[in-house]
Design a protein around this motif. Structure first.
Motif, PDB file in Angstrom:
ATOM      1  N   PHE A 162       0.856  -1.185   0.000  1.00  0.00           N
ATOM      2  CA  PHE A 162       0.000   0.000   0.000  1.00  0.00           C
ATOM      3  C   PHE A 162       0.892   1.235   0.000  1.00  0.00           C
ATOM      4  O   PHE A 162       1.731   1.416   0.886  1.00  0.00           O
ATOM      5  CB  PHE A 162      -0.893   0.002   1.242  1.00  0.00           C
ATOM      6  N   VAL A 163       0.715   2.089  -1.014  1.00  0.00           N
ATOM      7  CA  VAL A 163       1.510   3.314  -1.148  1.00  0.00           C
ATOM      8  C   VAL A 163       0.554   4.496  -1.130  1.00  0.00           C
ATOM      9  O   VAL A 163      -0.444   4.509  -1.865  1.00  0.00           O
ATOM     10  CB  VAL A 163       2.327   3.308  -2.448  1.00  0.00           C
ATOM     11  N   ALA A 164       0.862   5.501  -0.305  1.00  0.00           N
ATOM     12  CA  ALA A 164      -0.063   6.624  -0.144  1.00  0.00           C
ATOM     13  C   ALA A 164       0.644   7.964  -0.206  1.00  0.00           C
ATOM     14  O   ALA A 164       1.777   8.117   0.257  1.00  0.00           O
ATOM     15  CB  ALA A 164      -0.799   6.508   1.185  1.00  0.00           C
ATOM     16  N   ASP A 165      -0.054   8.935  -0.750  1.00  0.00           N
ATOM     17  CA  ASP A 165       0.309  10.334  -0.652  1.00  0.00           C
ATOM     18  C   ASP A 165      -0.028  10.810   0.766  1.00  0.00           C
ATOM     19  O   ASP A 165      -0.801  10.163   1.476  1.00  0.00           O
ATOM     20  CB  ASP A 165      -0.501  11.113  -1.692  1.00  0.00           C
ATOM     21  N   MET A 166       0.546  11.944   1.170  1.00  0.00           N
ATOM     22  CA  MET A 166       0.258  12.462   2.512  1.00  0.00           C
ATOM     23  C   MET A 166      -0.703  13.640   2.498  1.00  0.00           C
ATOM     24  O   MET A 166      -1.821  13.545   3.010  1.00  0.00           O
ATOM     25  CB  MET A 166       1.546  12.866   3.228  1.00  0.00           C
ATOM     26  N   GLU A 176       7.443   2.769   5.992  1.00  0.00           N
ATOM     27  CA  GLU A 176       8.475   3.605   5.382  1.00  0.00           C
ATOM     28  C   GLU A 176       7.892   4.961   5.004  1.00  0.00           C
ATOM     29  O   GLU A 176       6.700   5.080   4.729  1.00  0.00           O
ATOM     30  CB  GLU A 176       9.020   2.966   4.102  1.00  0.00           C
ATOM     31  N   VAL A 177       8.778   5.959   4.958  1.00  0.00           N
ATOM     32  CA  VAL A 177       8.388   7.308   4.574  1.00  0.00           C
ATOM     33  C   VAL A 177       9.436   7.891   3.632  1.00  0.00           C
ATOM     34  O   VAL A 177      10.637   7.773   3.883  1.00  0.00           O
ATOM     35  CB  VAL A 177       8.260   8.231   5.807  1.00  0.00           C
ATOM     36  N   GLU A 178       8.980   8.510   2.545  1.00  0.00           N
ATOM     37  CA  GLU A 178       9.868   9.251   1.655  1.00  0.00           C
ATOM     38  C   GLU A 178       9.238  10.597   1.338  1.00  0.00           C
ATOM     39  O   GLU A 178       8.035  10.678   1.077  1.00  0.00           O
ATOM     40  CB  GLU A 178      10.135   8.473   0.363  1.00  0.00           C
ATOM     41  N   ALA A 179      10.052  11.657   1.364  1.00  0.00           N
ATOM     42  CA  ALA A 179       9.555  13.001   1.088  1.00  0.00           C
ATOM     43  C   ALA A 179      10.740  13.911   0.770  1.00  0.00           C
ATOM     44  O   ALA A 179      11.902  13.479   0.809  1.00  0.00           O
ATOM     45  CB  ALA A 179       8.770  13.534   2.281  1.00  0.00           C
ATOM     46  N   LEU A 220       3.908   2.274   2.565  1.00  0.00           N
ATOM     47  CA  LEU A 220       4.852   3.340   2.236  1.00  0.00           C
ATOM     48  C   LEU A 220       4.107   4.656   2.089  1.00  0.00           C
ATOM     49  O   LEU A 220       3.158   4.757   1.318  1.00  0.00           O
ATOM     50  CB  LEU A 220       5.590   3.018   0.932  1.00  0.00           C
ATOM     51  N   LEU A 221       4.558   5.669   2.828  1.00  0.00           N
ATOM     52  CA  LEU A 221       4.062   7.037   2.676  1.00  0.00           C
ATOM     53  C   LEU A 221       5.067   7.788   1.820  1.00  0.00           C
ATOM     54  O   LEU A 221       6.222   7.959   2.215  1.00  0.00           O
ATOM     55  CB  LEU A 221       3.937   7.705   4.045  1.00  0.00           C
TER      56      LEU A 221
END
Length: 264
Positions: free
Chosen positions: A50-54, A160-163, A139-140
């Motif tokens: 599951f991959v999401a925008d914030m 996990e978080v990437e930004a 993953l965010l």
């Protein structure tokens, strides 16, 4: 409804499991029904990633707009944000332009903004923590900033978080972004990279977002969702969540509320 049959209730009175021969016709038939969301999964329910925008997806705000308010430039920044999310502006250029307007803002303002302005969208924590309990990797990936995404991701329960990284010098924002830019291409690549790393099939991936910067990621996913989305994304996603909280996606995956991990 022609070509539709009730195969059972996922949640009696709240979430019905329908089998339809024509998803487009079913969506058209339900259009305008108050409080109804139609979530179609033509490829099954074995979601493992599951991959999401914030911003405006997992949380109710655009963090850069709220941060800009402390700098006294919210109207200018919010206008650019809105146009970028509608797909009218190049995201990278729009991001750099907005960040430049934050030059000189004290770094401590980020924590203040996070505390005073940022709120989770209903069901975000329940959705992610339940998915984790069901063995789904989460993953965010945000076109916003690590200073917001990392604490938000931890609060919600993402693996996990990437930004993007806001550059700071001498305790103030420099008006620049440090390192690579998390744009639409980066988001899509992040989904593909995790999918390959986990040796998953295309149909085992789900992604959700609200704006144009999420479009390639949502289209790449086996199941792509638009949450309260801008038209450019809503038109292309496999399904839209316009009425229910984020936790309603668990019903779409066949998970009744007695298996939910209740959170924010």
């Amino acid at each position: 409804m022609t070509g539709a049959s009730l195969s059972g209730w996922i949640e009696p009175g709240s979430a019905a499991d329908l089998r339809v021969s024509d998803v487009a016709a079913a969506r058209s038939a339900l259009e305008g029904w108050e409080g109804v969301d139609l979530i179609a999964l033509p490829r099954g329910r074995d979601i493992r990633l599951f991959v999401a925008d914030m911003d405006s997806t997992m949380i109710g705000q655009e963090c850069i707009d709220e941060l800009a308010d402390y700098a006294g430039v919210k109207p200018q920044v919010a206008d650019i944000t809105e146009r970028a999310m509608r797909g009218e502006l190049d995201f990278v250029g729009a991001l750099r332009e907005r960040v430049a307007l934050l030059e000189g803002l004290p770094e401590a303002t980020i924590a203040q903004c996070l505390k005073e302005r940022v709120t989770l969208n209903p069901g975000a924590g329940t959705l992610v923590r339940t998915l984790t309990a069901e063995g789904v990797r989460t993953l965010l990936v945000s076109g916003g900033f690590t200073a917001f995404a990392e604490p938000v991701g931890e609060l919600i329960g993402f693996d996990e978080v990437e930004a993007n990284v806001l550059e700071v010098a001498g305790g103030v924002l420099t008006g620049k972004v440090s390192g690579r830019i998390v744009d639409s291409g980066y988001k899509k690549a992040a989904l593909i990279g995790r999918r390959e790393h986990l040796s998953l099939g295309h149909a085992q991936t789900m992604a959700i977002g609200d704006g144009a910067n999420d479009l390639p990621m949502v289209e790449e996913a086996g199941f792509g969702l638009a949450y309260r989305a801008k038209p450019v994304l809503a038109a292309s996603a496999d399904a839209r969540l316009d009425n229910h909280p984020l936790s309603a996606l668990l019903w779409a995956l066949g998970i009744p509320s007695d298996r939910w991990i209740q959170a924010g």
